[in-house]
Write a protein that holds these residues in place. Structure first.
Motif, PDB file in Angstrom:
ATOM      1  N   ASP A  64       3.989 -11.831  -4.061  1.00 37.27           N
ATOM      2  CA  ASP A  64       2.927 -12.744  -4.476  1.00 37.27           C
ATOM      3  C   ASP A  64       1.908 -12.899  -3.355  1.00 37.27           C
ATOM      4  O   ASP A  64       2.136 -12.490  -2.223  1.00 37.27           O
ATOM      5  N   GLU A  65       0.807 -13.534  -3.671  1.00 38.64           N
ATOM      6  CA  GLU A  65      -0.257 -13.803  -2.704  1.00 38.64           C
ATOM      7  C   GLU A  65       0.283 -14.608  -1.529  1.00 38.64           C
ATOM      8  O   GLU A  65       1.036 -15.558  -1.700  1.00 38.64           O
ATOM      9  N   GLY A  66      -0.069 -14.214  -0.320  1.00 32.57           N
ATOM     10  CA  GLY A  66       0.363 -14.911   0.886  1.00 32.57           C
ATOM     11  C   GLY A  66       1.731 -14.491   1.388  1.00 32.57           C
ATOM     12  O   GLY A  66       2.152 -14.894   2.464  1.00 32.57           O
ATOM     13  N   GLU A  67       2.427 -13.682   0.627  1.00 35.21           N
ATOM     14  CA  GLU A  67       3.759 -13.206   1.010  1.00 35.21           C
ATOM     15  C   GLU A  67       3.639 -11.891   1.776  1.00 35.21           C
ATOM     16  O   GLU A  67       2.625 -11.202   1.687  1.00 35.21           O
ATOM     17  N   PRO A  68       4.695 -11.514   2.526  1.00 29.66           N
ATOM     18  CA  PRO A  68       4.666 -10.216   3.201  1.00 29.66           C
ATOM     19  C   PRO A  68       4.560  -9.080   2.183  1.00 29.66           C
ATOM     20  O   PRO A  68       4.992  -9.210   1.042  1.00 29.66           O
ATOM     21  N   GLY A  69       3.972  -7.982   2.623  1.00 29.25           N
ATOM     22  CA  GLY A  69       3.866  -6.793   1.784  1.00 29.25           C
ATOM     23  C   GLY A  69       4.404  -5.595   2.537  1.00 29.25           C
ATOM     24  O   GLY A  69       4.438  -5.586   3.761  1.00 29.25           O
ATOM     25  N   ARG A  70       4.837  -4.605   1.817  1.00 29.05           N
ATOM     26  CA  ARG A  70       5.384  -3.402   2.429  1.00 29.05           C
ATOM     27  C   ARG A  70       4.547  -2.198   2.028  1.00 29.05           C
ATOM     28  O   ARG A  70       4.240  -1.999   0.847  1.00 29.05           O
ATOM     29  N   LEU A  71       4.168  -1.408   3.031  1.00 23.66           N
ATOM     30  CA  LEU A  71       3.438  -0.163   2.767  1.00 23.66           C
ATOM     31  C   LEU A  71       4.394   0.883   2.213  1.00 23.66           C
ATOM     32  O   LEU A  71       5.526   1.020   2.689  1.00 23.66           O
ATOM     33  N   LEU A  72       3.931   1.602   1.212  1.00 20.87           N
ATOM     34  CA  LEU A  72       4.649   2.747   0.668  1.00 20.87           C
ATOM     35  C   LEU A  72       3.706   3.931   0.675  1.00 20.87           C
ATOM     36  O   LEU A  72       2.490   3.774   0.699  1.00 20.87           O
ATOM     37  N   GLY A  73       4.271   5.117   0.628  1.00 16.10           N
ATOM     38  CA  GLY A  73       3.476   6.331   0.582  1.00 16.10           C
ATOM     39  C   GLY A  73       3.826   7.262   1.728  1.00 16.10           C
ATOM     40  O   GLY A  73       4.761   7.011   2.498  1.00 16.10           O
ATOM     41  N   THR A  74       3.059   8.329   1.833  1.00 17.75           N
ATOM     42  CA  THR A  74       3.327   9.370   2.826  1.00 17.75           C
ATOM     43  C   THR A  74       2.037   9.743   3.542  1.00 17.75           C
ATOM     44  O   THR A  74       0.980   9.812   2.928  1.00 17.75           O
ATOM     45  N   PRO A 123      -0.774  -9.366  -6.539  1.00 20.12           N
ATOM     46  CA  PRO A 123      -0.536  -8.038  -7.096  1.00 20.12           C
ATOM     47  C   PRO A 123      -1.574  -7.726  -8.176  1.00 20.12           C
ATOM     48  O   PRO A 123      -1.922  -8.571  -8.996  1.00 20.12           O
ATOM     49  N   GLY A 124      -2.092  -6.525  -8.124  1.00 21.76           N
ATOM     50  CA  GLY A 124      -3.155  -6.092  -9.019  1.00 21.76           C
ATOM     51  C   GLY A 124      -4.498  -6.021  -8.319  1.00 21.76           C
ATOM     52  O   GLY A 124      -5.435  -5.433  -8.821  1.00 21.76           O
ATOM     53  N   ALA A 125      -4.579  -6.611  -7.120  1.00 23.81           N
ATOM     54  CA  ALA A 125      -5.830  -6.614  -6.360  1.00 23.81           C
ATOM     55  C   ALA A 125      -5.853  -5.430  -5.389  1.00 23.81           C
ATOM     56  O   ALA A 125      -4.933  -4.613  -5.354  1.00 23.81           O
ATOM     57  N   LEU A 126      -6.914  -5.360  -4.601  1.00 22.62           N
ATOM     58  CA  LEU A 126      -7.073  -4.334  -3.567  1.00 22.62           C
ATOM     59  C   LEU A 126      -7.231  -5.021  -2.217  1.00 22.62           C
ATOM     60  O   LEU A 126      -7.886  -6.058  -2.119  1.00 22.62           O
ATOM     61  N   VAL A 127      -6.637  -4.430  -1.178  1.00 23.77           N
ATOM     62  CA  VAL A 127      -6.732  -4.956   0.184  1.00 23.77           C
ATOM     63  C   VAL A 127      -7.358  -3.879   1.065  1.00 23.77           C
ATOM     64  O   VAL A 127      -6.982  -2.704   0.982  1.00 23.77           O
ATOM     65  N   ASP A 128      -8.307  -4.273   1.920  1.00 24.42           N
ATOM     66  CA  ASP A 128      -8.910  -3.333   2.857  1.00 24.42           C
ATOM     67  C   ASP A 128      -7.959  -3.071   4.021  1.00 24.42           C
ATOM     68  O   ASP A 128      -7.511  -4.010   4.682  1.00 24.42           O
TER      69      ASP A 128
END
Length: 175
Positions: A64-74, A123-128
């Protein structure tokens, strides 16, 4: 044998009509952009490049907003020497070294799980995020997702708790 001016006009009108009919039969495709010629990210995350580093399916998973996020990908290093990748988020910066002709997969990293503190978007938004490789830097708008899709649930920092459906909530009121 010479044709009369009237005959030439009739031929020109006939040829012009044929050209117009042909253009009409092709529809708008003659003037429209063809979607199959566009390059796009066929994944949930971004597909970009900074210097010799290819970014593939880079996205952020959060609850959710304000919570930690985890990067995924390669990230793939296509150069013949190691590179230092710096990722600057809203509240922090991460540095990752990728060896020559090697890759870095966020999902595989246990020690450095790519967690970003305090994602300011839902979730659903974009972050720079700013990606810097050697001296080249670019900012990309990275999608923020949650654990709604099953393949991302295990990566939600703190775990994924599904929202109750309206029918489940209504059933709880009946008890």
């Amino acid at each position: 044998m010479k044709s009369s001016p009237k005959k030439r006009v009739q031929l020109a009108v006939t040829a012009g009509s044929a050209v117009l009919a042909l253009l009409g039969a092709t529809g708008c495709s003659a003037t429209s952009l063809q979607a199959t010629t566009l390059q796009y990210s066929a994944s949930d995350g971004i597909v970009e490049q900074v210097g010799p580093v290819l970014l593939r399916n880079i996205l952020i998973i959060t609850s959710d907003e304000g919570e930690p996020g985890r990067l995924l990908g390669t990230m793939f290093n296509e150069s013949d020497s190691p590179v230092q990748v710096t990722i600057d988020g809203e509240n922090e910066s991460s540095q990752i070294t990728i060896e020559a002709n090697d890759k870095y997969v966020f999902e595989d990293e246990v020690d450095d799980d790519g967690t970003l503190q305090g994602i300011s978007e839902i979730p659903g938004a974009l972050v720079d995020l700013d990606f810097t490789v050697n001296s080249e830097s670019q900012t990309f708008r990275v999608p923020v997702l949650d654990g709604t899709l099953e393949e991302y649930r295990e990566y939600v920092p703190g775990g994924f708790t599904p929202e109750p459906s309206p029918s489940e909530e209504a059933g709880e009121e009946d008890h």
